[in-house]
Design a protein around this motif. Structure first.
Motif, mmCIF file in Angstrom:
data_model
loop_
_atom_site.group_PDB
_atom_site.id
_atom_site.type_symbol
_atom_site.label_atom_id
_atom_site.label_comp_id
_atom_site.label_asym_id
_atom_site.label_seq_id
_atom_site.Cartn_x
_atom_site.Cartn_y
_atom_site.Cartn_z
ATOM 1 N N ASN B 50 0.840 -1.213 0.000
ATOM 2 C CA ASN B 50 0.000 0.000 0.000
ATOM 3 C C ASN B 50 0.867 1.253 0.000
ATOM 4 O OD1 ASN B 50 -2.243 -1.643 0.201
ATOM 5 N ND2 ASN B 50 -2.291 -1.527 2.447
ATOM 6 N N TYR B 51 2.087 1.105 0.474
ATOM 7 C CA TYR B 51 2.934 2.289 0.690
ATOM 8 C C TYR B 51 4.082 2.419 -0.308
ATOM 9 C CZ TYR B 51 0.538 1.986 5.183
ATOM 10 O OH TYR B 51 -0.416 1.901 6.149
ATOM 11 N N ILE B 52 4.624 1.287 -0.690
ATOM 12 C CA ILE B 52 5.822 1.330 -1.543
ATOM 13 C C ILE B 52 5.723 0.264 -2.637
ATOM 14 C CG2 ILE B 52 7.462 2.297 0.125
ATOM 15 C CD1 ILE B 52 8.257 -0.563 0.884
ATOM 16 N N PRO B 53 6.510 0.432 -3.725
ATOM 17 C CA PRO B 53 6.498 -0.573 -4.793
ATOM 18 C C PRO B 53 7.251 -1.830 -4.342
ATOM 19 C CG PRO B 53 8.133 1.124 -5.264
ATOM 20 C CD PRO B 53 7.425 1.545 -4.008
ATOM 21 N N ASP B 54 7.506 -2.758 -5.234
ATOM 22 C CA ASP B 54 8.275 -3.952 -4.879
ATOM 23 C C ASP B 54 9.733 -3.582 -4.623
ATOM 24 O OD1 ASP B 54 9.175 -3.357 -7.369
ATOM 25 O OD2 ASP B 54 8.692 -5.273 -8.278
ATOM 26 N N LYS B 55 10.536 -4.556 -4.243
ATOM 27 C CA LYS B 55 11.912 -4.295 -3.808
ATOM 28 C C LYS B 55 12.729 -3.626 -4.909
ATOM 29 C CE LYS B 55 15.742 -6.928 -2.105
ATOM 30 N NZ LYS B 55 16.283 -8.263 -1.864
ATOM 31 N N GLN B 56 12.568 -4.087 -6.131
ATOM 32 C CA GLN B 56 13.281 -3.505 -7.268
ATOM 33 C C GLN B 56 12.862 -2.046 -7.488
ATOM 34 O OE1 GLN B 56 15.618 -2.859 -10.560
ATOM 35 N NE2 GLN B 56 15.754 -4.601 -9.200
ATOM 36 N N GLY B 57 11.546 -1.818 -7.411
ATOM 37 C CA GLY B 57 11.032 -0.449 -7.576
ATOM 38 C C GLY B 57 11.509 0.461 -6.447
ATOM 39 N N LEU B 58 11.619 -0.131 -5.269
ATOM 40 C CA LEU B 58 12.081 0.616 -4.096
ATOM 41 C C LEU B 58 13.537 1.043 -4.278
ATOM 42 C CD1 LEU B 58 11.309 1.520 -1.262
ATOM 43 C CD2 LEU B 58 11.732 -0.798 -0.448
ATOM 44 N N LEU B 59 14.367 0.120 -4.763
ATOM 45 C CA LEU B 59 15.779 0.448 -5.012
ATOM 46 C C LEU B 59 15.883 1.563 -6.053
ATOM 47 C CD1 LEU B 59 18.804 -0.195 -4.578
ATOM 48 C CD2 LEU B 59 18.618 -1.876 -6.428
ATOM 49 N N ALA B 60 15.131 1.425 -7.133
ATOM 50 C CA ALA B 60 15.144 2.463 -8.176
ATOM 51 C C ALA B 60 14.655 3.802 -7.623
ATOM 52 C CB ALA B 60 14.285 2.020 -9.360
#
Lengths: 195, 195
Positions: B50-60
């Motif tokens: 709900n708050y953040i994208p997946d791990k890859q999206g978070l890194l980007a």
């Protein structure tokens, strides 16, 4: 029999180390399992510890080998007479040595945080020992009035960072050969130290 | 209700990003799970997306924010008149900005290999855009006869590597303040470009 077994181990150990280096460089130390390293060389996971230490010991081994090889290679490098010639030799040597070993360099810089304290202290000492080789050249040149350096220690760190940076962007098929790059960096290093 | 829910989300998202940044910097992207990030902030793993994208999206996201902030901050930075003043401003700005954000800098340099191709291309473009800011200063100074640069592109890469290197060794309790370090680096950068 002993001979055969010895030869087998002598070949498998280095092959496992090479595989580990390649996998650590590509995926990162944390993401690679001992099982993957074994599979890469076709060794049963259970037999792995006959050839190499645990994953942490393997990482320390790779970094130690890299730095010991670096120190030994620099000790053998011809360097002419005086601090200016030595600094040029160091510049060309550092770029050449690092460009020839992209995986080892990548691991040496990227995976320091993954070394447990005793290993970290050992690897840091080797790294500092190499820095001292450059620092000694700069100090000698400064004492002889050949270099203009407000801070020898900072100049050491600045020059090493500048030279190592080449490994992050250099491409074999790029516009400049290794020799050309080394020549252009020598021009910059010379100016940086006021020679 | 909408207000409260909005505020909650506005606080939780950034807190999750901060936690991810801290964990990625300490353990490496590959070693950190989304579950750990959620636990760090006290969010249920199931509610994370709900708050953040997946791990890859978070890194980007983390890398993109870092570089966009860098570009925006440099655009706002006072830089005096002419290429020499601009180069001094860039030197001091780059060191200050990077020393203030050790985790973001560490991730930006260490985790590039973990970006999937579309993200990698985007982040590389932002990084190159920042390099171009320095390259433009060097080109302008060279055209005005103020800098002695056999290769402007290489000088750009050398100066950035030299300056970013400060983040690998600088300690707040060390012998030199940030300002003192920036001053000594400005002396070296000025010499490197032949100004």
């Amino acid at each position: 029999m002993a001979r055969t077994s010895g030869s087998h181990s002598e070949i498998t150990g280095p092959r496992l180390r090479e595989a580990a280096q390649r996998l650590f460089a590509r995926h990162g130390y944390a993401a690679v399992t001992m099982r993957q390293i074994a599979a890469e060389v076709g060794v049963q996971a259970g037999a792995l510890y006959n050839y190499i230490p645990d994953k942490q010991g393997l990482l320390a081994d790779l970094m130690r080998s890299h730095l010991e090889e670096l120190l030994a290679a620099w000790a053998e490098e011809p360097r002419g007479a005086g601090p200016v010639a030595a600094l040029e030799a160091f510049t060309r040597f550092h770029i050449r040595f690092h460009l020839e070993r992209p995986d080892a360099v990548f691991i040496a810089y990227m995976e320091l945080r993954n070394l447990a304290p005793p290993h970290f202290a050992e690897i840091e000492a080797l790294r500092k020992s190499y820095e001292t080789r450059l620092e000694d050249i700069l100090r000698e040149g400064r004492a002889a009035g050949l270099f203009d350096l407000p801070d020898t220690k900072l100049a050491t760190l600045a020059v090493i960072a500048m030279l190592t940076g080449v490994t992050t962007w250099y491409r074999e098929d790029g516009r400049l050969s290794r020799d050309k790059v080394a020549g252009l960096y020598w021009d910059m290093v010379r100016k940086t130290v006021g020679a």
